[in-house]
Design a protein around this motif. Structure first.
Motif, PDB file in Angstrom:
ATOM      1  N   HIS A 247     -16.605 -74.390   3.077  1.00  0.00           N
ATOM      2  CA  HIS A 247     -17.660 -75.402   2.984  1.00  0.00           C
ATOM      3  C   HIS A 247     -17.511 -76.469   4.068  1.00  0.00           C
ATOM      4  O   HIS A 247     -17.509 -77.670   3.783  1.00  0.00           O
ATOM      5  CB  HIS A 247     -17.657 -76.084   1.606  1.00  0.00           C
ATOM      6  CG  HIS A 247     -17.823 -75.116   0.480  1.00  0.00           C
ATOM      7  ND1 HIS A 247     -18.925 -74.287   0.367  1.00  0.00           N
ATOM      8  CD2 HIS A 247     -17.042 -74.834  -0.581  1.00  0.00           C
ATOM      9  CE1 HIS A 247     -18.810 -73.542  -0.713  1.00  0.00           C
ATOM     10  NE2 HIS A 247     -17.674 -73.841  -1.298  1.00  0.00           N
ATOM     11  N   PRO A 248     -17.375 -76.066   5.333  1.00  0.00           N
ATOM     12  CA  PRO A 248     -17.294 -77.061   6.401  1.00  0.00           C
ATOM     13  C   PRO A 248     -18.680 -77.657   6.669  1.00  0.00           C
ATOM     14  O   PRO A 248     -19.647 -77.343   5.992  1.00  0.00           O
ATOM     15  CB  PRO A 248     -16.804 -76.251   7.591  1.00  0.00           C
ATOM     16  CG  PRO A 248     -17.343 -74.881   7.348  1.00  0.00           C
ATOM     17  CD  PRO A 248     -17.314 -74.695   5.858  1.00  0.00           C
ATOM     18  N   SER A 249     -18.773 -78.476   7.693  1.00  0.00           N
ATOM     19  CA  SER A 249     -20.059 -79.087   8.036  1.00  0.00           C
ATOM     20  C   SER A 249     -21.007 -78.026   8.592  1.00  0.00           C
ATOM     21  O   SER A 249     -20.602 -76.943   9.015  1.00  0.00           O
ATOM     22  CB  SER A 249     -19.841 -80.182   9.084  1.00  0.00           C
ATOM     23  OG  SER A 249     -19.391 -79.601  10.305  1.00  0.00           O
ATOM     24  N   TRP A 250     -22.309 -78.394   8.599  1.00  0.00           N
ATOM     25  CA  TRP A 250     -23.292 -77.468   9.164  1.00  0.00           C
ATOM     26  C   TRP A 250     -22.999 -77.204  10.641  1.00  0.00           C
ATOM     27  O   TRP A 250     -23.206 -76.090  11.131  1.00  0.00           O
ATOM     28  CB  TRP A 250     -24.698 -78.048   9.017  1.00  0.00           C
ATOM     29  CG  TRP A 250     -25.213 -78.016   7.615  1.00  0.00           C
ATOM     30  CD1 TRP A 250     -25.381 -79.066   6.762  1.00  0.00           C
ATOM     31  CD2 TRP A 250     -25.616 -76.852   6.878  1.00  0.00           C
ATOM     32  NE1 TRP A 250     -25.859 -78.636   5.547  1.00  0.00           N
ATOM     33  CE2 TRP A 250     -26.018 -77.282   5.595  1.00  0.00           C
ATOM     34  CE3 TRP A 250     -25.669 -75.489   7.181  1.00  0.00           C
ATOM     35  CZ2 TRP A 250     -26.471 -76.416   4.617  1.00  0.00           C
ATOM     36  CZ3 TRP A 250     -26.126 -74.607   6.207  1.00  0.00           C
ATOM     37  CH2 TRP A 250     -26.515 -75.070   4.948  1.00  0.00           C
ATOM     38  N   LYS A 251     -22.510 -78.217  11.343  1.00  0.00           N
ATOM     39  CA  LYS A 251     -22.186 -78.047  12.765  1.00  0.00           C
ATOM     40  C   LYS A 251     -21.120 -76.979  12.952  1.00  0.00           C
ATOM     41  O   LYS A 251     -21.226 -76.117  13.834  1.00  0.00           O
ATOM     42  CB  LYS A 251     -21.717 -79.382  13.336  1.00  0.00           C
ATOM     43  CG  LYS A 251     -21.333 -79.316  14.806  1.00  0.00           C
ATOM     44  CD  LYS A 251     -20.861 -80.674  15.309  1.00  0.00           C
ATOM     45  CE  LYS A 251     -20.425 -80.594  16.769  1.00  0.00           C
ATOM     46  NZ  LYS A 251     -19.941 -81.917  17.272  1.00  0.00           N
ATOM     47  N   VAL A 252     -20.086 -77.010  12.103  1.00  0.00           N
ATOM     48  CA  VAL A 252     -19.010 -76.025  12.213  1.00  0.00           C
ATOM     49  C   VAL A 252     -19.511 -74.634  11.826  1.00  0.00           C
ATOM     50  O   VAL A 252     -19.125 -73.630  12.432  1.00  0.00           O
ATOM     51  CB  VAL A 252     -17.806 -76.439  11.346  1.00  0.00           C
ATOM     52  CG1 VAL A 252     -16.750 -75.343  11.312  1.00  0.00           C
ATOM     53  CG2 VAL A 252     -17.195 -77.725  11.879  1.00  0.00           C
ATOM     54  N   GLU A 253     -20.389 -74.560  10.828  1.00  0.00           N
ATOM     55  CA  GLU A 253     -20.931 -73.261  10.424  1.00  0.00           C
ATOM     56  C   GLU A 253     -21.753 -72.639  11.552  1.00  0.00           C
ATOM     57  O   GLU A 253     -21.650 -71.449  11.827  1.00  0.00           O
ATOM     58  CB  GLU A 253     -21.786 -73.409   9.166  1.00  0.00           C
ATOM     59  CG  GLU A 253     -21.003 -73.328   7.879  1.00  0.00           C
ATOM     60  CD  GLU A 253     -20.316 -71.984   7.686  1.00  0.00           C
ATOM     61  OE1 GLU A 253     -20.645 -71.030   8.407  1.00  0.00           O
ATOM     62  OE2 GLU A 253     -19.426 -71.896   6.837  1.00  0.00           O
TER      63      GLU A 253
END
Length: 515
Positions: A247-253
């Motif tokens: 569940h990382p940030s959207w940027k990391v995804e």
């Protein structure tokens, strides 16, 4: 991160290590702890195959019944234009949604993705009931198709991720074929309902009762994800834990999506195979089944088509899971079987297709019935179409599963698969809606299937290995900030943890003995 889990590893694992991947000879690389299996009835419920079966029933009730409806040709309607345009919009939105659905699924979790994704199917089937009651409601069908495209992107991405992650490397073919059989059993049930409702009908469209039954079953399917075990609690049969989502940030995804393409570019060679994996439905459903047969014959054709899918998926899955045969050999064997099937089906179909055109079959034409002369060989061809479809989809999933065991990476792979599959579907359904000649659609289908296999061959040769290596699991080694640790660094860290657990256990045992 892969290899983490709930509870105290010292108590759960007793310092043992196991591989993130199990090779076909049963050996393991030291990457993950071995976790204990639940006991009693909980063990049965938490078994990966049980959860795969539940996953199959989600798709049984939702896309399975959708396929049964589509398999009737024109969604069971007389006019194929509305259905074709709705499918074109559906697959266009599906293509966009699915490309990023891996990131969304990793962020919100597979269970929520399944729940949200399944609701779109109920809306879409309900729209056909609406247009059957109000013929001028065709716009509602097209709008429902757009909504379903986004929902289906989530459902199929979550499905692909879980199905490929739950099995060990020697079980992937089994899990894929079991899922595919149950999923297609939904289409079989749907086709049986349609056949029963329309067996005495000489018309070219289905009645309201068929849509009502389909809608009720689909609503049941929407609830099934609520009964499934959270993937973070799943342990494979060899004791390795399914990687927990970070569940990382959207940027990391989104960065992870780019990282997959950068570090594993061989997936690009599968994109043509993905693109054509739904292309053939348009010719099979509309240009063959809908064009030549009345509703009774279409319903029977539909039933045997989806029954053949079950046989096709189980047979190719059995071959691809033969642990006594090297995995690379199995990959090439699956490819060769697909090539032979493509030429058998389309050489056979060509002799039928050249006898009729779109213009030669008016909407009020008297179409072929099950008792008419020449019906038997035509339904046999449709059985072979079903076999080819199941073999194609099962092999494509199996090849993806041979590239990774990490559900985060597999979610992206499944997203790529459904994205390009849907882009192809959008194009060919739009061509059908624009009244493209039947022969043009047929030739494009044959050509693209062969091209998909040609592009896949070098990928199989260069990328499929005897077992998945941890060095290929990039996302499993990426932290919440997007930093990817080296495989050796991860291994050393786990070895240190293992030694700490052993030391702690030894100290506790000495303390207990002194007492």
């Amino acid at each position: 991160m892969a290899g983490t889990g709930e509870g105290d590893p010292e108590k759960d694992c007793e310092g043992r290590n196991a591989g993130s991947a199990t090779s076909d000879d049963g050996s393991r690389s030291d990457q993950q702890f071995i976790f204990p299996q639940p006991m009693g009835l909980k063990r049965l419920y938490f078994h990966p195959l049980t959860q795969t079966i539940l996953l199959g029933f989600v798709c049984f009730m939702c896309p399975g019944l959708f396929n049964a409806l589509n398999g009737l040709g024109a969604g069971g309607q007389v006019d194929s234009s509305t259905s074709a345009n709705a499918n074109s919009v559906l697959y266009a939105t599906f293509a966009v949604a699915a490309f990023f659905a891996g990131s969304v699924t990793n962020k919100i979790g597979a269970k929520r993705a399944l729940l949200l994704g399944s609701t779109g199917y109920a809306l879409y089937i309900g729209s056909y009931l609406a247009v059957n009651i109000h013929p001028k409601a065709g716009g509602f069908v097209i709008g429902a198709g757009a909504v379903l495209g986004f929902c289906a992107g989530l459902l199929w991405t979550a499905q692909g991720s879980l199905m490929l992650a739950y099995g060990t490397e020697t079980q992937k073919g089994l899990f894929i074929s079991v899922f595919w059989s149950i999923f297609n059993l939904g289409a079989v049930v749907g086709a049986s309902v349609s056949l029963g409702q329309n067996f005495h009908s000489k018309a070219n469209s289905v009645e309201n009762g068929t849509y009502i039954v389909f809608l009720g079953l689909t609503l049941v399917g929407v609830l099934i994800p609520l009964l499934m075990v959270d993937p973070t609690d799943m342990v494979r049969t060899d004791g390795t834990k399914v990687a927990a989502p970070r569940h990382p940030s959207w940027k990391v995804e989104i960065y992870g999506l780019w990282l997959i393409l950068k570090t594993d570019p061989m997936i690009l060679f599968l994109f043509p195979m993905f693109f054509t994996s739904n292309w053939f439905y348009t010719w099979q459903f509309n240009e063959y089944n809908n064009a030549l047969f009345n509703i009774r014959a279409r319903s029977l054709n539909n039933l045997v088509y989806w029954l053949a899918q079950i046989v096709g998926s189980l047979s190719i899955g059995f071959l691809l899971d033969q642990s006594g045969i090297p995995r690379r050999t199995r990959a090439f064997a699956g490819w060769a079987i697909l090539l032979v099937m493509v030429f058998i089906v389309h050489t056979w179909a060509y002799f039928y297709q050249k006898e009729y055109t779109r213009e030669s079959i008016p909407p009020d034409a008297q179409k072929m019935d099950i008792y008419d002369h020449g019906y038997t060989p035509k339904i046999l061809l449709y059985i072979f179409c079903g076999l080819l479809d199941a073999m194609w989809q099962t092999t494509a999933y199996w090849i993806m599963g041979a590239m990774s065991n990490d559900p985060a990476k597999l979610a992206h792979f499944a997203g790529f698969y459904k994205s390009f599959q849907s882009a192809g579907g959008a194009g060919v359904w739009r061509a059908d809606g624009a009244k493209t000649p039947f022969m043009n659609v047929f030739i494009s289908t044959w050509t693209l299937l062969v091209a998909g296999l040609v592009f896949a061959l070098p990928m199989i040769y260069m990328r499929v290995k005897e077992h998945t290596e941890y060095s290929d699991e990039v996302l499993a080694r990426m932290d919440d900030s997007g930093h990817v640790r080296g495989a050796t660094e991860v291994q050393n860290s786990r070895d240190d943890t293992k030694q700490e657990h052993r030391h702690s256990k030894a100290e506790r045992e000495r303390s207990e003995s002194r007492q």
